[in-house]
Motif scaffolding. Structure first.
Motif, mmCIF file in Angstrom:
data_model
loop_
_atom_site.group_PDB
_atom_site.id
_atom_site.type_symbol
_atom_site.label_atom_id
_atom_site.label_comp_id
_atom_site.label_asym_id
_atom_site.label_seq_id
_atom_site.Cartn_x
_atom_site.Cartn_y
_atom_site.Cartn_z
ATOM 1 N N LYS C 42 15.198 -6.891 -1.444
ATOM 2 C CA LYS C 42 15.061 -5.829 -0.440
ATOM 3 C C LYS C 42 15.129 -6.405 0.979
ATOM 4 O O LYS C 42 15.906 -5.932 1.822
ATOM 5 C CB LYS C 42 13.723 -5.105 -0.619
ATOM 6 N N SER C 43 14.327 -7.409 1.204
ATOM 7 C CA SER C 43 14.342 -8.011 2.540
ATOM 8 C C SER C 43 15.705 -8.577 2.858
ATOM 9 O O SER C 43 16.216 -8.446 3.973
ATOM 10 C CB SER C 43 13.303 -9.123 2.630
ATOM 11 N N THR C 44 16.301 -9.190 1.867
ATOM 12 C CA THR C 44 17.637 -9.760 2.070
ATOM 13 C C THR C 44 18.612 -8.680 2.494
ATOM 14 O O THR C 44 19.423 -8.877 3.413
ATOM 15 C CB THR C 44 18.107 -10.432 0.775
ATOM 16 N N PHE C 81 9.827 -7.125 10.738
ATOM 17 C CA PHE C 81 9.964 -8.192 9.771
ATOM 18 C C PHE C 81 8.766 -8.224 8.838
ATOM 19 O O PHE C 81 7.634 -8.004 9.266
ATOM 20 C CB PHE C 81 10.066 -9.542 10.473
ATOM 21 N N GLN C 82 9.065 -8.558 7.599
ATOM 22 C CA GLN C 82 7.964 -8.667 6.640
ATOM 23 C C GLN C 82 6.955 -9.728 7.104
ATOM 24 O O GLN C 82 5.760 -9.591 6.910
ATOM 25 C CB GLN C 82 8.539 -9.047 5.269
ATOM 26 N N SER C 83 7.487 -10.762 7.740
ATOM 27 C CA SER C 83 6.583 -11.823 8.213
ATOM 28 C C SER C 83 6.238 -11.635 9.689
ATOM 29 O O SER C 83 5.766 -12.560 10.324
ATOM 30 C CB SER C 83 7.243 -13.168 8.006
ATOM 31 N N PHE C 157 12.583 -1.158 8.371
ATOM 32 C CA PHE C 157 11.155 -1.463 8.293
ATOM 33 C C PHE C 157 10.873 -2.172 6.982
ATOM 34 O O PHE C 157 11.099 -1.619 5.908
ATOM 35 C CB PHE C 157 10.331 -0.166 8.363
ATOM 36 N N ASP C 158 10.361 -3.377 7.056
ATOM 37 C CA ASP C 158 10.113 -4.154 5.846
ATOM 38 C C ASP C 158 8.608 -4.187 5.556
ATOM 39 O O ASP C 158 7.871 -4.968 6.140
ATOM 40 C CB ASP C 158 10.663 -5.570 6.022
ATOM 41 N N GLU C 159 8.175 -3.328 4.680
ATOM 42 C CA GLU C 159 6.763 -3.204 4.317
ATOM 43 C C GLU C 159 5.876 -3.177 5.558
ATOM 44 O O GLU C 159 4.995 -4.002 5.727
ATOM 45 C CB GLU C 159 6.346 -4.358 3.400
ATOM 46 N N PRO C 160 6.091 -2.194 6.422
ATOM 47 C CA PRO C 160 5.433 -2.229 7.726
ATOM 48 C C PRO C 160 3.946 -1.920 7.672
ATOM 49 O O PRO C 160 3.223 -2.252 8.594
ATOM 50 C CB PRO C 160 6.180 -1.170 8.524
ATOM 51 N N SER E 135 10.643 -14.979 -1.459
ATOM 52 C CA SER E 135 10.458 -13.690 -0.803
ATOM 53 C C SER E 135 8.984 -13.534 -0.451
ATOM 54 O O SER E 135 8.134 -14.303 -0.901
ATOM 55 C CB SER E 135 10.897 -12.573 -1.731
ATOM 56 N N GLY E 136 8.706 -12.530 0.378
ATOM 57 C CA GLY E 136 7.340 -12.315 0.832
ATOM 58 C C GLY E 136 6.358 -12.189 -0.317
ATOM 59 O O GLY E 136 5.298 -12.824 -0.339
ATOM 60 N N GLY E 137 6.706 -11.371 -1.290
ATOM 61 C CA GLY E 137 5.799 -11.158 -2.407
ATOM 62 C C GLY E 137 5.625 -12.417 -3.238
ATOM 63 O O GLY E 137 4.540 -12.694 -3.745
HETATM 64 MG MG LIG Z 1 10.632 -8.888 1.180
#
Ligand SMILES: [Mg+2]
Ligand SMILES: Nc1ncnc2c1ncn2[C@@H]1O[C@H](COP(=O)(O)OP(=O)(O)OP(=O)(O)O)[C@@H](O)[C@H]1O
Ligand SMILES: Nc1ncnc2c1ncn2[C@@H]1O[C@H](COP(=O)(O)OP(=O)(O)OP(=O)(O)O)[C@@H](O)[C@H]1O
Ligand SMILES: [Mg+2]
Lengths: 292, 388, 351, 287, 351
Positions: C42-44, C81-83, C157-160, E135-137
């Motif tokens: 997903k993030s990718t 960003f997720q991070s 939005f990545d897991e905001p 990945s984040g997870g």
């Molecule tokens: Mg991710």
């Protein structure tokens, strides 16, 4: 917390010994010598501040201090700027990175006794650039700073920067490579032009490295000696003289340990006076809170 | 058991090395082992010697100059004397007085002299003189100025000069000795007499000195002395004032004294001859074989054969007047002849002044040389420099 | 305002193909929610839409223009960003205002946007802090704020909201929805929160291993999962999956849950899997089946009852406060019309 | 697409143009050195420093390496090579290691009073080292290591301390502090955290430190001269004997060749150091 | 196996007092869940228990011993950091095995633990990757794994599942619960997920601004919130809070929701706030009140109906699939016995 300090202090023991014996010890010794009348050998007598008076009376010393200020500001700015630019450009995934890096770094590896001479030739109006350019047809081209009383210190800056910028580049490069790629991504997304990212995001993040580089260059400035000796011998006259050369002249050739020590003490006090307010401000800021 | 002698010296360049080798060989021939510690630059070598003495690891012998600093170490009691050798070999008989008085402190001999240099010769490029239409080498300071003017008119560099403080000092010493004269020279350097310094005569000397500066080219500041000599060799410049070591450069370029270049220690037969001595000192040690080595060394280096061999390589002249100079070059022969006349001999500044005073004087002179400073101020500055 | 059109997208990290020949059309003004297990890409995918990673193949059009090789800044996107990727040396305020300031947005306008975002995200008292002085949730909100002030055409939005408490999350969810409705920008939104997915999405994309499994409205995806994976992935507690075999008549099922299906959906002898959502199981005294209660999980506003039926585990959602204890034997019933039936071999839904 | 390609291509051209221009400036003196080293003294006396040698000769190089006389011995600069190696190896490893430990202790463990120690150390970095030589000679003589290999290594250690400590302290201060916390929860003690976590993350700084220290020690002249003892004199003493003189003649071709030869070791280090300038060493550590 | 006893704990960042004189007793073997809004000091509290920040005041006992000044490694804790804090230069496997290796656990035992954790966290194929390649997870799971292999007496988990998909989260939740039951270690667990809080916690601590608001079992906290803050904080959708004024008789309420309370809970004339959970509102034809539907949110297994009653907004949870549309007027009723009543001034629950 107690135990935690213990381990760290154990590890810092060698440093503590070095600081106490190597630095505090020699500084005290220097201080002591500076109020004696020592010549070739340290003497145990006490002559008060006589050496300092002589120092402050000395035109050459005054001139050297003035030169140091000029040289220091220009050299630090130039080396940091050029070093930073080189690092940034080399960081653009260029081909031949290794060769380029070495090309910028090699001056640092060479004894200045010889490279200083080369600079002297290159800058000399008769043999160097000016001559070459005039032979190539630019008859009006003049570049004779090295024989000019008022400009010679700038040639020392040029050569010093040539020698030091490579190391600055290496340090900056290491810092640049340490910056998280995600930050770059965020900035690219924000539409920040690359130069602006370097200026507003990357540079502040490199603050610790900048501090390192600055200190490194600053200590180099205060101690600058061989650059001047090899290139200009402090000349023409004493136009490019620097305190370290003054000190070294008196330490060796002129066998005046006391005056040389007084010079070192004055240098040290000057440095202290410059950084004390900075350190104080920093500690105040720290006490106010936050790790930033 | 050969006598091992570690010697610190600063004879590191090609010609100097060859000269040092003659000493080493002579020493070896007489039963010693020469352990060589060559360290470039006099200040550096001296400072290493002093540090090693302070650190309790002194060399057997160390090259030194007959300066006030030499007296400092003697005063500290850090040197062995070589009275025995001096007495046995009869130094008093064959050493010139200038040299003797330099190495003899409180009646003891604390050094063995190695060579004598004159650091203010006048060198002339015959090629340049020819180009400028100068028939004869100058015989007085005024003629020198005249020659310089002619050279200038011919579009040549009249005075080849390396603009480094010590070279400025050489030019000054020459000017003071040959333009100011012997008495003024001693009054200034030896007596450091403020009245003499403020005098009209001395002012003239300073003005002449400054006048010489007008004959240098624009590229002179910072130049090495040998690059200046190269200007004579190539005929681009006419005159250089430099020590006798300049001969080495001419020799390298296969030029011959009297034919391609001229040399003069001064003007006229009675011109002062300025002397600077290289000596060996012997740091204090109580090891018997070290003391023996020191004495053997002192003896070897003062022997006539050693002296001639050394001087020929080094470009200096022997310390003793009783040697056969016939094999030596023209300039050296002039020097040896001059040394025979005691009244011509003058020490250089280092002999009379402390290194500190000497340095302070140099600072004033180099400033004056390079900048436009009123001569009166220079006089005052010199008074100050020589006071301490 | 612009849609995103992705065609044949492939992305590789070394030998590892993370996105595989992916086609996806995000309509203008749509709120598209990306769902998928951790590490599915997903993030990718978001990063590739943003132009932050090089694609190995395929094309990305934004607003009708080919943007496959365009600079991120040219794509008109805002991203969380997720991070987080906050600028560590800038204050919260500067983090948010940096982009617009560089873009030359007038000062007053920047202040307005920043203040609005800060207010919405409850960051106003923290505007002068640096990221290092913030809590995790506060940092996340700064990351959201930074994206919002961009006022871009497409938001990624990545897991905001992942690090925010339920209350704040609910508030922000509502705010985001509102914002989306007023501004009408296109949204691509990654979340693991089903409530977010359900309430925000106009369409949901379910991914697995870099491949899209299903695209549809929330209720489509929830009620008519395209395959076993989607069925199992959505819903908490998870859907009950019961294996069965179709009888000779083509409608009756054999197994722990014998029942009859509408004709035509299955073939005689076929192995199928039944998907029964826990909330579609009704505990009622006259139910056709009975099972033993194993575990009861009270959840505040509902309980989850874990039962066993033969070998088969089984969860049931109960909305009232009735007292149920482990060991009870309860009768239950299922509405056949709400069942999903999957082919056991292909794992695909049998329509 | 083409727009981006085009503009980025122009950017590339700009990048290379700048780097090329800078390289020319930086390499100009090297060019002069190289050509000079191949010329004869006659040709050098002509003063055409930018001219190519009329007939390149390797004589100066040979002489510089193995023939030039520097006092009684005539073996060029190669004499001190292994001495230099023997001095450089410990004088590079020890200060870097100690600097890294100091930096790590100061920035991560923050012991009470550590900042003061560091402050004094940094102040010490501003003293011209020549002033410190005499007292250090006395000190080493008192301890009994003057004029020996350990003696010179200790001196290098002392003089390298400020910069090495500064380098690592500031570098470590920039790493995520959370890592330190995690390692401490994992039970790592001072040394284990250092060896297993901190050192592997230090590669870029270790390389920079190595560049500085190798260069500094290899090129050091005055300290080696004063403290190493006669038997251990580094190569630079020979180099200086070859090229430094006040009244002796100067063979510029030989000087240049000797200088370049002497710097070969640091240059080699620069060339191979590149692969260690790694990107994103702390990436993925924290959110 | 050891409890944690915190007394009078204060923590300050500069002038900012984040934890204020906090007392907390974590029983041995307990699963304590920390809840609270973003920035309330949860992470700070965990860090102080772990000994990672200097406390300004108070004491921390672990297993009966004063550990206020002890080294983190001596406290026998395992921790999942909110920001993961993975060792960037180590592979996943080395990240996890670092702790036990330091502790000198035998190699075989380390391998066993790492493999078990990796399997449970579905990290097995990733064991040789570096954190930057995850990945984040996946990173979050490594962080969990690293804590688990420690097998410590006290586990401190800071939002450990926040970046995982619902399915994996449910699985891990169950695994964690199981692990806790088998190992019996003490757990202090920060989460924003109500389901996690409800299913895992033996007790829940609700914090706000560094101060504990309520400690109790999940149902206590949910059903009998100690004050308005706790009531509003728990539950999704949030509890409906309706202001009211007690009539002269001391039992009847005036306002949009006129009803009668049990005598003795309130005083005549008092201003109160009623807390009505959305699931306690029953839509029924014979309800005492009626309200207009504003918005319907379908959630898969339930719907949330947003209604207005006079000025007052109001949410209702509906569990069946009945079709409700905005604009409908519906009748509803409330069970008074499930109401919470709070004093409007002090915001405290009126028992
Ligand atoms: Mg991710
Ligand atoms: N270094 C610091 N300087 C000043 N304030 C800080 C610092 N670190 C944290 N804070 C503040 O302390 C408060 C508590 O932070 P903490 O990280 O404990 O919150 P939290 O409850 O974990 O929140 P979240 O759920 O968002 O992670 C926050 O308001 C934060 O802004
Ligand atoms: N630099 C890399 N090298 C190799 N593999 C990588 C790299 N970066 C990511 N991956 C892998 O690519 C896959 C997709 O990663 P991505 O970050 O897109 O997952 P995600 O769907 O966002 O997961 P999450 O919900 O956990 O954030 C993951 O399996 C990850 O391990
Ligand atoms: Mg937190």
């Amino acid at each position: 917390m107690r135990r935690r300090s213990l381990a760290a202090w154990g590890a810092l023991l060698p440093l503590a010994v070095i600081v106490l014996v190597g630095y505090v010890g020699t500084v005290l010794w220097t201080l002591r010598t500076s109020v004696s009348s020592s010549r070739t050998f340290p003497k145990d007598d006490f002559v008060g501040l006589q050496q300092f008076e002589r120092l402050l009376d000395n035109d050459r010393w005054q001139h050297a201090i003035h030169n140091l200020a000029v040289y220091g500001v220009l050299y630090i700015v130039a080396a940091m700027l050029i070093g930073f630019l080189l690092a940034v450009f080399i960081d653009q995934k260029v081909r031949g990175e290794g060769a380029l890096r070495t090309a910028f770094l090699y001056p640092y590896a060479m004894s200045f006794v010889a490279t200083g001479l080369v600079w002297q030739w290159v800058l000399n109006p008769d043999s160097g650039l000016q001559n070459a350019m005039q032979q190539l047809g630019w008859k009006d081209f003049t570049f004779d700073w090295i024989v000019d009383q008022d400009m010679v210190i700038y040639t020392v800056v040029i050569a010093g920067t040539w020698q030091g910028a490579g190391l600055v580049m290496a340090l900056m490069l290491a810092a640049l490579r340490g910056i998280d790629e995600e930050i770059w991504k965020a900035a690219r997304l924000d539409g920040i032009p690359t130069w602006r990212v370097y200026l507003s995001v990357v540079l502040p993040m490199m603050a610790p490295t900048l501090a390192t580089v600055f200190t490194l260059l600053a200590t180099g400035v205060v101690k600058v000696f061989d650059t001047v000796v090899a290139m200009t011998q402090g000349g023409p006259g004493t136009a490019s003289d620097v305190p370290a050369k003054f000190i070294m002249d008196h330490l060796f050739g002129r066998a005046n340990l006391a005056l040389a020590s007084a010079g070192a003490v004055v240098l040290l006090i000057t440095v202290l006076a410059l950084i004390a307010p900075l350190a104080y401000a920093r500690s105040r800021q720290k006490a106010k809170g936050g790790h930033a | 058991q050969p006598l091992k002698a570690e010697v610190i010296h600063w004879w590191t360049s090609g010609g100097e090395s060859a000269a040092a080798k003659t000493l080493a060989e002579a020493y070896k021939a007489q039963g010693g082992v020469w352990v060589d510690t060559a360290i470039a630059l006099g200040e550096q070598a001296r400072s290493v010697a002093i540090n090693r003495i302070a650190g309790g690891n002194p060399p057997t012998a160390a090259q030194f100059n007959t300066t006030q600093q030499f007296r400092d170490i003697v005063d500290q009691g850090l040197l062995n004397n070589v009275d025995e050798v001096a007495k046995r070999d009869g130094w008093d008989k064959f050493l010139p007085e200038t040299v003797l008085s330099a190495i003899r402190v409180n009646g003891h001999y604390y050094a063995a002299p190695v060579s004598i240099h004159n650091m203010s010769w006048f060198w002339f490029s015959k090629a340049a003189f020819k180009k400028a239409g100068i028939a004869e080498e100058p015989k007085s300071f005024d003629e020198l100025f005249a020659a310089l003017d002619k050279l200038k008119a011919a579009g040549l560099v009249p005075l080849a000069h390396g603009g480094q403080p010590w070279q400025d000092g050489i030019v000054f010493t020459a000017t003071l000795a040959h333009y100011g004269g012997r008495d003024l020279y001693l009054k200034i350097f030896r007596d450091r007499d403020p009245k003499a310094i403020m005098s009209e005569d001395f002012k003239k000397v300073l003005l002449a000195f400054k006048k010489l500066q007008g004959y240098t080219d624009k590229g002179s500041p910072g130049r090495n002395w040998n690059d200046a000599t190269a200007m004579l060799i190539s005929g681009r410049a006419g005159v250089q004032i430099m020590g006798d070591w300049a001969k080495g450069e001419f020799a390298q370029a296969r030029q011959e004294a009297g034919k391609d270049y001229g040399c003069a220690p001064g003007f006229g037969p009675r011109a002062p001859y300025i002397v600077q001595g290289d000596v060996m000192v012997f740091p204090k040690t109580s090891k018997p074989d070290q003391v023996k080595a020191q004495q053997l060394l002192a003896s070897v280096i003062t022997q006539p054969a050693t002296q001639v061999a050394f001087s020929m390589k080094k470009g200096s002249i022997p310390i003793r007047t009783d040697v056969d100079a016939s094999q030596m070059d023209l300039c050296a022969q002039i020097g040896v002849a001059a040394m025979k006349d005691k009244s011509r001999q003058l020490g250089n500044g280092e002999i009379y002044m402390t290194p500190d005073q000497n340095g302070a004087l140099q600072d004033v002179l180099t400033s004056y040389w390079n900048r436009n400073i009123p001569v009166e101020k220079v006089q005052k500055d010199i008074v100050n420099a020589l006071k301490s | 305002m612009s849609g995103v059109n992705i065609q044949g997208l492939s992305i590789r990290f070394g030998h590892n193909e993370v996105i595989k020949n992916l086609d996806l059309q995000v309509h203008e003004g749509e709120f598209l929610v990306l769902l998928g297990p951790s590490g599915c890409g997903k993030s990718t995918l978001l990063h590739s839409i943003a132009g932050l990673i090089d694609v190995s193949g395929g094309s990305i059009h934004i607003g009708g223009q080919d943007m496959t090789d365009a600079e991120p800044s040219e794509r008109g996107i805002g991203m969380v960003f997720q991070s987080y990727a906050l600028y560590p040396t800038m204050t919260v305020e500067r983090n948010m205002s940096f982009g617009p300031r560089v873009a030359g947005v007038p000062k007053a306008e920047i202040a307005r946007r920043v203040n609005r975002a800060a207010e919405m995200l409850q960051l106003t008292p923290l505007l002068n802090r640096k990221p290092a002085q913030l809590s995790g949730g506060q940092r996340q909100r700064v990351a959201i704020g930074r994206a919002l002030v961009r006022e871009a055409g497409v938001f990624l939005f990545d897991e905001p909201l992942s690090n925010l408490d339920a209350k704040l999350r609910a508030e922000l969810r509502r705010e985001l929805k509102l914002l989306h409705q007023t501004l009408g920008n296109t949204m691509v939104y990654v979340t693991h929160d089903q409530v977010e997915a359900m309430t925000l999405a106009s369409r949901i994309v379910v991914m697995k291993g870099g491949v899209i499994q299903q695209i549809g409205t929330p209720s489509d995806v929830y009620e008519q999962p395209a395959n076993l994976f989607v069925a199992g992935f959505l819903g908490s507690p998870a859907i009950n999956l019961v294996p069965a075999k179709v009888g000779a008549d083509g409608v009756s099922l054999e197994g722990v849950l014998p029942l009859r299906l509408a004709a035509g959906r299955v073939k005689p002898g076929q192995h199928v899997v039944l998907g029964v959502r826990p909330e579609h199981v009704r505990l009622q005294a006259d139910g056709r089946w009975r099972a033993t209660v194993q575990l009861v999980e009270p959840m505040g506003n509902h309980q989850v009852i874990w039962m066993t039926l033969g070998e088969q585990g089984f969860s049931v959602l109960v909305h009232d406060g009735r007292r149920i204890a482990a060991g009870d034997v309860l009768a239950f019933d299922i509405d056949e019309s709400l069942l999903s039936v999957f082919d056991a071999a292909s794992e695909q839904r049998l329509s | 697409m083409s727009k981006r390609k085009a503009s980025s291509q122009w950017a590339r051209v700009g990048v290379y143009a700048f780097l090329l221009f800078a390289a020319v400036f930086f390499l100009l003196p090297l060019y002069v050195m190289l050509t000079t080293s191949f010329k004869s003294m006659e040709e050098i006396r002509l003063g055409q420093i930018f001219a190519l040698p009329s007939s390149a000769s390797l004589d100066a190089w040979r002489a510089a390496w193995s023939e030039a006389c520097t006092g009684v011995s005539c073996e060029g600069i190669r004499g001190g090579f292994w001495n230099s190696v023997a001095i450089t190896v410990p004088s590079v490893i020890l200060p870097i290691l100690l600097g890294a430990i100091n930096g790590y202790a100061l920035s991560w463990w923050k012991p009470r009073g550590g900042e003061w120690l560091f402050g004094i150390l940094m102040l010490g970095a501003f003293i011209p080292i020549q002033v410190m030589i005499y007292p250090l000679v006395k000190l080493e003589a008192a301890v009994g290591i003057y004029s020996s290999l350990p003696g010179i290594v200790v001196v290098h250690l002392v003089f390298a301390m400020p910069i090495m400590t500064l380098l690592f302290r500031n570098y470590y201060a920039g790493l995520p502090a959370e890592l330190f916390k995690a390692a401490r929860v994992d039970g790592g003690g001072f040394w284990r955290i250092f060896v297993q976590l901190v050192l592997p993350m230090s590669t870029p700084m270790l390389i920079v430190a190595a560049i500085m220290q190798i260069t500094g020690v290899w090129n050091d002249y005055i300290l080696g001269l004063t403290f190493a003892g006669r038997e251990n004199q580094p190569m630079t003493v020979q180099l200086n004997n070859v090229i430094n003189t006040t009244t002796g003649e100067r063979l510029y071709n030989l000087n240049m060749a000797a200088t370049i030869l002497t710097s070969a070791v640091p240059l080699l280090v620069y060339l191979i150091s590149g692969r260690w300038f790694v990107r994103g060493i702390a990436a993925g550590a924290v959110k």
